[in-house]
Write an enzyme that holds these catalytic residues in place. Sequence first.
Site, PDB file in Angstrom:
ATOM      1  N   CYS A 292      42.802  30.788  19.735  1.00 56.54           N
ATOM      2  CA  CYS A 292      42.881  30.965  21.258  1.00 56.54           C
ATOM      3  C   CYS A 292      44.079  31.682  21.920  1.00 56.54           C
ATOM      4  CB  CYS A 292      43.013  28.938  22.155  1.00 56.54           C
ATOM      5  SG  CYS A 292      43.247  29.136  23.129  1.00 56.54           S
TER       6      CYS A 292
ATOM      7  N   CYS B  68      47.709  30.611  26.055  1.00 54.79           N
ATOM      8  CA  CYS B  68      48.692  30.499  26.989  1.00 54.79           C
ATOM      9  C   CYS B  68      49.486  31.597  26.193  1.00 54.79           C
ATOM     10  CB  CYS B  68      49.539  28.603  25.567  1.00 54.79           C
ATOM     11  SG  CYS B  68      48.472  27.650  26.819  1.00 54.79           S
TER      12      CYS B  68
ATOM     13  N   GLU C  41      39.237  28.634  57.077  1.00 57.56           N
ATOM     14  CA  GLU C  41      38.903  28.926  55.194  1.00 57.56           C
ATOM     15  C   GLU C  41      37.520  29.366  55.177  1.00 57.56           C
ATOM     16  OE1 GLU C  41      38.224  29.144  51.207  1.00 57.56           O
ATOM     17  OE2 GLU C  41      40.210  28.440  52.267  1.00 57.56           O
TER      18      GLU C  41
ATOM     19  N   ASN D 186      48.188  31.305  52.388  1.00 54.66           N
ATOM     20  CA  ASN D 186      48.189  30.630  50.937  1.00 54.66           C
ATOM     21  C   ASN D 186      46.556  31.680  50.681  1.00 54.66           C
ATOM     22  OD1 ASN D 186      48.713  29.767  48.774  1.00 54.66           O
ATOM     23  ND2 ASN D 186      47.078  27.488  49.211  1.00 54.66           N
TER      24      ASN D 186
ATOM     25  N   CYS E 170      50.063  33.164  44.608  1.00 52.60           N
ATOM     26  CA  CYS E 170      49.887  32.910  43.538  1.00 52.60           C
ATOM     27  C   CYS E 170      49.709  34.224  42.709  1.00 52.60           C
ATOM     28  CB  CYS E 170      48.279  31.987  43.385  1.00 52.60           C
ATOM     29  SG  CYS E 170      46.957  33.083  43.866  1.00 52.60           S
TER      30      CYS E 170
END
Length: 377
Positions: free
Chosen positions: A11, A14, A261, A306, A333
């Site tokens: 995996c 990360c 939204e 956002n 983000c």
Amino acid sequence: MHCALYDAGRCRSCQWLDKPYSQQLGDKQSLLAQLLAAHAVAEWRPPVVSAQQGFRNKAKMVVSGSVERPILGIVNRDGEAVDLCACPLYPDAFAPVFDRLKPFIARAGLTPYDVGRQRGELKFILLTESTSGEMMLRFVLRSPRKLAQLRAALPELQQQLPQLRVISANIQPVHMAILEGDEEIALTDDQVLKEQFNQVPLYIRPQSFFQTNPTVAASLYATARAWVAELPVSSMWDLFCGVGGFGLHCATPDMQLTGIEINAEAIACAQQSAQQLGLNNVHFAALDSTAFATSRDQVPQLVLVNPPRRGIGSALCAYLSHMAPDYLLYSSCNPVTMAQDIDRLSDYAVTRVQLFDMFPHTAHFEVLTLLTRIHTA
């Protein structure tokens, strides 16, 4: 953080796990500074750090293997099914739930979906935990065919795992790498998971987005509230507002606030929170944020955005530049698209920037940026 699956090469989610955490933060801060190099940033706040493991409140598990021996995790690049039930990013409370779910899948006859053969029913297991320890469990199915069996088997699972407050089934019939479909079927009477950040009640419904690192998210919302409290504003928009986390933190009894939204589930959560807080001047609506804003002939003193990873885009940037609210508060983000949007907002100065490490061991992070309108004589 040590991860046996990463060390074994099974995996690699990360991607930065080999880097010391201090280097991860430094690299992220350097990238952010590089992206904003064309702007004279008045103030850089130090980055907000995260716990390095056990910080995720949500697991998105691909279900593979057989109905007798299901595997919950991912399918890696080599096509190998990898069990991630012991992933160190998850809180300790997840492991016993996964342990109960594996025999439950067999009892309910939920055959894992085989991508190659396009057969089977159970595609994903989605598990979310609130900071109080209550959980939401969603079964993503190819079709409703197994719903009766699922319902029949549920009482035993609920007895074993009383923390499962919300349970639902999502129908995703498309043979594509899409996490969920449009149809959500409630399997419990309660379909709202209660959360609370900084004494602000928040609610999570099955199809509403919620941040996956609650500790850092709480810090992000508290920071936005503190920055807004310093500004001489009494009106604001909260665009791309999700469940209302930013707006509900920034609102005061006298603040005129509108939250927009596209996701109706998220707006229902935001409205529930506003009602509980007694905020009579706060209004939320399920609309497209860009279409809402650009159709208005007046703007508030502050516009908070956002957006998703694509940013707010050229149309909304052009509108904001023309309408000229005093302040913009941009939570992103994706610093690349945020920087592109800021380049378009040439009549605004970058007043303050702060990085929030929402996603340790990856190149991703959140950033909060305050922009102030440049007033020319």
